[in-house]
Design a protein around this motif. Structure first.
Motif, PDB file in Angstrom:
ATOM      1  N   LYS A 322      46.587  32.448  32.019  1.00 21.33           N
ATOM      2  CA  LYS A 322      47.109  31.246  32.687  1.00 21.33           C
ATOM      3  C   LYS A 322      48.423  30.789  32.057  1.00 21.33           C
ATOM      4  O   LYS A 322      49.324  30.297  32.749  1.00 21.33           O
ATOM      5  CB  LYS A 322      46.049  30.154  32.688  1.00 21.33           C
ATOM      6  CG  LYS A 322      44.902  30.463  33.664  1.00 21.33           C
ATOM      7  CD  LYS A 322      43.904  29.353  33.755  1.00 21.33           C
ATOM      8  CE  LYS A 322      42.956  29.561  34.952  1.00 21.33           C
ATOM      9  NZ  LYS A 322      42.138  30.760  34.852  1.00 21.33           N
ATOM     10  N   VAL A 323      48.538  30.946  30.737  1.00 15.77           N
ATOM     11  CA  VAL A 323      49.810  30.640  30.091  1.00 15.77           C
ATOM     12  C   VAL A 323      50.907  31.551  30.632  1.00 15.77           C
ATOM     13  O   VAL A 323      52.005  31.088  30.969  1.00 15.77           O
ATOM     14  CB  VAL A 323      49.698  30.789  28.554  1.00 15.77           C
ATOM     15  CG1 VAL A 323      51.079  30.764  27.911  1.00 15.77           C
ATOM     16  CG2 VAL A 323      48.826  29.671  27.973  1.00 15.77           C
ATOM     17  N   GLN A 324      50.613  32.833  30.722  1.00 17.80           N
ATOM     18  CA  GLN A 324      51.595  33.792  31.223  1.00 17.80           C
ATOM     19  C   GLN A 324      52.021  33.458  32.646  1.00 17.80           C
ATOM     20  O   GLN A 324      53.209  33.501  32.989  1.00 17.80           O
ATOM     21  CB  GLN A 324      51.005  35.209  31.186  1.00 17.80           C
ATOM     22  CG  GLN A 324      50.977  35.844  29.816  1.00 17.80           C
ATOM     23  CD  GLN A 324      52.287  36.556  29.489  1.00 17.80           C
ATOM     24  OE1 GLN A 324      53.361  35.976  29.576  1.00 17.80           O
ATOM     25  NE2 GLN A 324      52.190  37.822  29.114  1.00 17.80           N
ATOM     26  N   THR A 325      51.053  33.116  33.473  1.00 19.59           N
ATOM     27  CA  THR A 325      51.360  32.771  34.865  1.00 19.59           C
ATOM     28  C   THR A 325      52.258  31.539  34.937  1.00 19.59           C
ATOM     29  O   THR A 325      53.268  31.526  35.639  1.00 19.59           O
ATOM     30  CB  THR A 325      50.062  32.510  35.645  1.00 19.59           C
ATOM     31  OG1 THR A 325      49.282  33.708  35.680  1.00 19.59           O
ATOM     32  CG2 THR A 325      50.358  32.074  37.081  1.00 19.59           C
ATOM     33  N   LEU A 326      51.899  30.503  34.187  1.00 21.12           N
ATOM     34  CA  LEU A 326      52.605  29.233  34.280  1.00 21.12           C
ATOM     35  C   LEU A 326      53.985  29.281  33.628  1.00 21.12           C
ATOM     36  O   LEU A 326      54.955  28.750  34.174  1.00 21.12           O
ATOM     37  CB  LEU A 326      51.755  28.127  33.648  1.00 21.12           C
ATOM     38  CG  LEU A 326      52.274  26.687  33.761  1.00 21.12           C
ATOM     39  CD1 LEU A 326      52.564  26.319  35.210  1.00 21.12           C
ATOM     40  CD2 LEU A 326      51.268  25.718  33.146  1.00 21.12           C
TER      41      LEU A 326
END
Length: 370
Positions: A322-326
């Motif tokens: 989710k960090v990578q996506t955001l």
């Protein structure tokens, strides 16, 4: 209303900040005729209240069964013709009950509860939550209510009034590179940070496990932990064991959170049993996108895919994904920033929560005055 707020806490975390915020709001909005803070002498609340020229009375505090403190509370209430005592931590809860039981404190008692923790583990603890003088228990989220239901017989005493954030305290919303400069962080690195005491339920282990996964990708980022606590050395050793010393910054306890938070490119919060997470609201105020654990009261503040991302508790890979996506999606960041800020304005400002609090206190006075 002539109001006493009481706490026996010595430190400075969310509930102590709340006392100061409420004092300011009750004063500024004309909600009380007069008010006082009764607290432990030379505690952080005592020091800050004095700095702000608030009416604060510091008492020596030995334990939650401190009868001298309890007797003094009764005397202070009588001398100031107080109408109600608003209790803010477990130790002062005990003291207020002892003041009522042994010294004749007759005015209504209202308790503010901020922890997700069972209180029916021994007879006395359960008894004090059902003490007749406790007219209402104000809880910050539904999970706090749910845990208290095991102990409190009269569930109608349990009400939810959320946490508050003073937006005016968070005026800085643009980065100036202060953390990059202070900690020699490479200029092309994004900052992913957290503000939390080093205690068990904040789950810094999952936070570091997430960093370990992200450090193996091409993400150029430095990870900043703000706070102190009993597990700090343990977490530092865990970082060293994974060879992440050059990626993780321990910034220590800071009083300049309104200056630090806007420097984050993303706020990562892994707490696994959080009653609410007021720092999430502060991230909203500072226009910082959030990835947080789907735990405790956090889902009442973070609407998944609307105001931020929720990740599975303890699942470092889910957090990392989710960090990578955001971090790589500017459009999504702007959506979360806009929605998060509006959610804060609509539901958790000093103005909104102070009004809800005073309405509850006035209702107690109208229905339970002795």
């Amino acid at each position: 209303m002539r109001l006493i707020q009481v706490t026996a806490s010595r430190g400075w975390r969310g509930h102590e900040q709340k006392i100061i915020y409420l004092y300011e709001a009750f004063r500024d909005f004309g909600y009380v005729e007069d008010q006082w803070i009764v607290c432990t002498k030379d505690s952080e609340v005592h020091k800050i209240a004095k700095e702000k020229n608030m009416q604060v009375i510091g008492l020596d505090f030995k334990s939650e069964y401190d009868l001298k403190f309890a007797k003094s509370l009764k005397r202070i209430a009588d001398e100031n013709k107080a109408d109600l005592v608003f209790i803010h931590n477990s130790q002062s809860h005990t003291i207020a009950v002892l003041s009522s039981l042994f010294y004749g404190l007759k005015i209504p008692l209202v308790l503010c509860r901020t922890l997700i923790k069972r209180v029916d583990t021994n007879f006395f603890r359960k008894w004090k939550y059902n003490y007749k003088g406790i007219k209402r228990i104000l809880c910050i989220t539904q999970p706090v209510v749910d845990e208290l239901k095991y102990a409190v017989k009269d569930h109608s005493k349990l009400r939810i009034v959320g946490i508050l954030t003073d937006i005016n305290k968070f005026k800085k919303t643009e980065k100036n590179g202060m953390l990059h400069k202070e900690f020699n962080i490479p200029s092309d690195h994004k900052i992913i940070g957290n503000v939390a005491a080093f205690t068990g339920f904040k789950d810094h282990y999952t936070w570091i496990d997430t960093v370990e996964i992200l450090a193996k990708t091409d993400l150029k980022a430095t990870f900043v932990l703000v706070g102190k606590g009993v597990l700090e050395d343990e977490i530092k050793a865990y970082v060293a064991s994974k060879g992440l010393e050059d990626r993780v910054v321990f910034a220590g306890f800071r009083k300049d959170i309104p200056e630090i938070l806007p420097e984050f490119d993303l706020f990562l919060f892994t707490s696994n049993n959080e009653p609410a997470g007021g720092v999430i609201l502060e991230a909203y105020a500072c226009k910082v996108p959030v990835v947080a654990a789907n735990a405790g009261g956090i889902p009442e503040l973070v609407m998944h895919n609307e105001t931020g991302f929720l990740a599975e508790v303890g699942n470092a890979q889910d957090f990392a994904d989710k960090v990578q996506t955001l971090i790589n999606d500017k459009v999504l960041q702007e959506k979360f920033i806009k929605n998060g800020y509006q959610f804060l304005v609509d539901n958790h400002t000093k103005e909104v929560i102070a009004k809800e609090m005073i309405d509850e206190l006035n209702d107690v006075l109208e229905n339970h005055s002795n």
